[in-house]
Design a protein around this motif. Structure first.
Motif, PDB file in Angstrom:
ATOM      1  N   THR A 100       0.805  -1.225   0.000  1.00  0.00           N
ATOM      2  CA  THR A 100       0.000   0.000   0.000  1.00  0.00           C
ATOM      3  C   THR A 100       0.839   1.277   0.000  1.00  0.00           C
ATOM      4  O   THR A 100       0.342   2.341  -0.363  1.00  0.00           O
ATOM      5  CB  THR A 100      -0.934   0.040   1.238  1.00  0.00           C
ATOM      6  N   ILE A 101       2.089   1.177   0.376  1.00  0.00           N
ATOM      7  CA  ILE A 101       2.918   2.362   0.554  1.00  0.00           C
ATOM      8  C   ILE A 101       3.195   3.062  -0.779  1.00  0.00           C
ATOM      9  O   ILE A 101       3.401   2.427  -1.816  1.00  0.00           O
ATOM     10  CB  ILE A 101       4.257   1.994   1.236  1.00  0.00           C
ATOM     11  N   VAL A 102       3.148   4.378  -0.760  1.00  0.00           N
ATOM     12  CA  VAL A 102       3.697   5.205  -1.840  1.00  0.00           C
ATOM     13  C   VAL A 102       4.852   5.966  -1.211  1.00  0.00           C
ATOM     14  O   VAL A 102       4.664   7.015  -0.586  1.00  0.00           O
ATOM     15  CB  VAL A 102       2.656   6.162  -2.433  1.00  0.00           C
ATOM     16  N   PRO A 103       6.062   5.441  -1.313  1.00  0.00           N
ATOM     17  CA  PRO A 103       7.196   5.989  -0.564  1.00  0.00           C
ATOM     18  C   PRO A 103       7.655   7.335  -1.112  1.00  0.00           C
ATOM     19  O   PRO A 103       7.288   7.742  -2.211  1.00  0.00           O
ATOM     20  CB  PRO A 103       8.273   4.922  -0.749  1.00  0.00           C
ATOM     21  N   LYS A 104       8.489   7.992  -0.324  1.00  0.00           N
ATOM     22  CA  LYS A 104       9.110   9.234  -0.746  1.00  0.00           C
ATOM     23  C   LYS A 104      10.561   8.976  -1.143  1.00  0.00           C
ATOM     24  O   LYS A 104      11.189   8.039  -0.661  1.00  0.00           O
ATOM     25  CB  LYS A 104       9.063  10.262   0.388  1.00  0.00           C
ATOM     26  N   ASP A 105      11.062   9.807  -2.013  1.00  0.00           N
ATOM     27  CA  ASP A 105      12.461   9.710  -2.419  1.00  0.00           C
ATOM     28  C   ASP A 105      13.353   9.829  -1.184  1.00  0.00           C
ATOM     29  O   ASP A 105      13.207  10.760  -0.379  1.00  0.00           O
ATOM     30  CB  ASP A 105      12.780  10.827  -3.408  1.00  0.00           C
ATOM     31  N   GLY A 106      14.255   8.869  -0.987  1.00  0.00           N
ATOM     32  CA  GLY A 106      15.159   8.894   0.147  1.00  0.00           C
ATOM     33  C   GLY A 106      14.619   8.229   1.394  1.00  0.00           C
ATOM     34  O   GLY A 106      15.346   8.100   2.387  1.00  0.00           O
ATOM     35  N   GLU A 107      13.364   7.794   1.363  1.00  0.00           N
ATOM     36  CA  GLU A 107      12.777   7.126   2.530  1.00  0.00           C
ATOM     37  C   GLU A 107      13.476   5.790   2.772  1.00  0.00           C
ATOM     38  O   GLU A 107      13.823   5.077   1.827  1.00  0.00           O
ATOM     39  CB  GLU A 107      11.286   6.908   2.297  1.00  0.00           C
ATOM     40  N   LYS A 108      13.661   5.434   4.038  1.00  0.00           N
ATOM     41  CA  LYS A 108      14.367   4.209   4.407  1.00  0.00           C
ATOM     42  C   LYS A 108      13.386   3.131   4.851  1.00  0.00           C
ATOM     43  O   LYS A 108      12.351   3.421   5.458  1.00  0.00           O
ATOM     44  CB  LYS A 108      15.352   4.474   5.548  1.00  0.00           C
ATOM     45  N   VAL A 109      13.728   1.883   4.531  1.00  0.00           N
ATOM     46  CA  VAL A 109      12.992   0.733   5.067  1.00  0.00           C
ATOM     47  C   VAL A 109      14.018  -0.298   5.513  1.00  0.00           C
ATOM     48  O   VAL A 109      15.137  -0.364   4.973  1.00  0.00           O
ATOM     49  CB  VAL A 109      12.021   0.107   4.038  1.00  0.00           C
ATOM     50  N   ASN A 110      13.657  -1.102   6.474  1.00  0.00           N
ATOM     51  CA  ASN A 110      14.519  -2.183   6.939  1.00  0.00           C
ATOM     52  C   ASN A 110      13.953  -3.520   6.479  1.00  0.00           C
ATOM     53  O   ASN A 110      12.778  -3.814   6.722  1.00  0.00           O
ATOM     54  CB  ASN A 110      14.638  -2.156   8.464  1.00  0.00           C
ATOM     55  N   VAL A 111      14.789  -4.281   5.801  1.00  0.00           N
ATOM     56  CA  VAL A 111      14.426  -5.631   5.357  1.00  0.00           C
ATOM     57  C   VAL A 111      15.454  -6.581   5.952  1.00  0.00           C
ATOM     58  O   VAL A 111      16.598  -6.640   5.492  1.00  0.00           O
ATOM     59  CB  VAL A 111      14.415  -5.743   3.822  1.00  0.00           C
TER      60      VAL A 111
END
Length: 241
Positions: A100-111
């Motif tokens: 569902t996410i529409v991320p922002k440029d530079g946004e971080k996620v942890n996988v």
């Protein structure tokens, strides 16, 4: 062999050559790593996405995308890409709100143990070279899974739309949260390789989301929207927010 048969053979060879050309890079632009690739950069394969109004290219291909840095996988061979394997890999929850996410440029996620960034980019060509995206960022280039998102802004509701996709590696694509196209197995990228059933493009914002997995070899994809006559839809704009 009579003249009619010879003519049919000639036509067949022309069609076959055209199909092969679709699947191959243009002459002089073979995408391989050479000794000259001393500077690992996204250029010239990508440029930063801007807020300027942008439509698809002349053939309707979408060039503006949010790309997540590659998720490392343990893949020794593309032979593992069975239907069950791909289904399992694409259903894993790698990060919160991934569907569902529409991320922002530079946004971080942890996988897992990886901290990954989203990048808002534009491809100068009709296809998005994920291998060059990973290579330019000094990330793992093989045995990886990519996530990508883009926003299609339509001036009107359009019915009987088809999402047409080609990908190097297995991939799955969603339109507005609904699964639209699955490209299974190990494959090379060919434009319009798989085409969805008839869909509706809403007036206003529409979200296209994709996931692509690949083992050894290059990774890229191309996406466009076709109308009910099979013609590329061009009177749309593409944004990343």
């Amino acid at each position: 062999m009579n003249i009619k048969c010879r003519a049919l053979l000639a036509v067949a060879f022309i069609i076959l050559a055209a199909i092969r050309l679709q699947a191959q890079p243009a002459a002089g632009k073979i995408d391989i790593i050479t000794a000259n690739d001393t500077i690992r950069s996204l250029a010239p394969f990508f440029i930063p996405a801007t807020s300027l109004k942008k439509g698809p290219d002349s053939e309707g291909f979408i060039q503006r995308w949010l790309l997540l840095e590659p998720i490392n996988k343990s893949i020794r061979s593309n032979l593992v890409f069975t239907d069950n394997y791909l289904k399992t890999q694409f259903e894993i929850n790698y990060f919160p709100n991934q569907f569902t996410i529409v991320p922002k440029d530079g946004e971080k996620v942890n996988v897992g143990e990886q901290e990954l960034l989203w990048h808002a980019l534009e491809s100068p060509g009709f296809n998005v070279k994920l291998f060059r995206f990973a290579y330019g960022l000094k990330k793992q280039t093989y045995a990886v899974l990519f996530w990508t998102v883009t926003i299609v802004n339509s001036p009107r509701e359009i019915k009987n739309v088809r999402l047409a996709v080609g990908s190097n590696g297995g991939s799955v694509w969603w339109l507005n949260g609904n699964e639209a196209v699955v490209l299974d197995g190990d494959r090379r990228m060919v434009m319009d390789d798989c085409i969805s059933t008839r869909l509706t493009l809403n007036k206003g914002k529409n979200i296209i989301r994709g996931a692509l997995i690949n083992g050894p070899g290059l990774s890229d994809f191309c996406v466009r929207l076709l109308d009910e006559r099979g013609e590329p839809i061009k009177d749309i704009t593409i944004s990343v927010k």
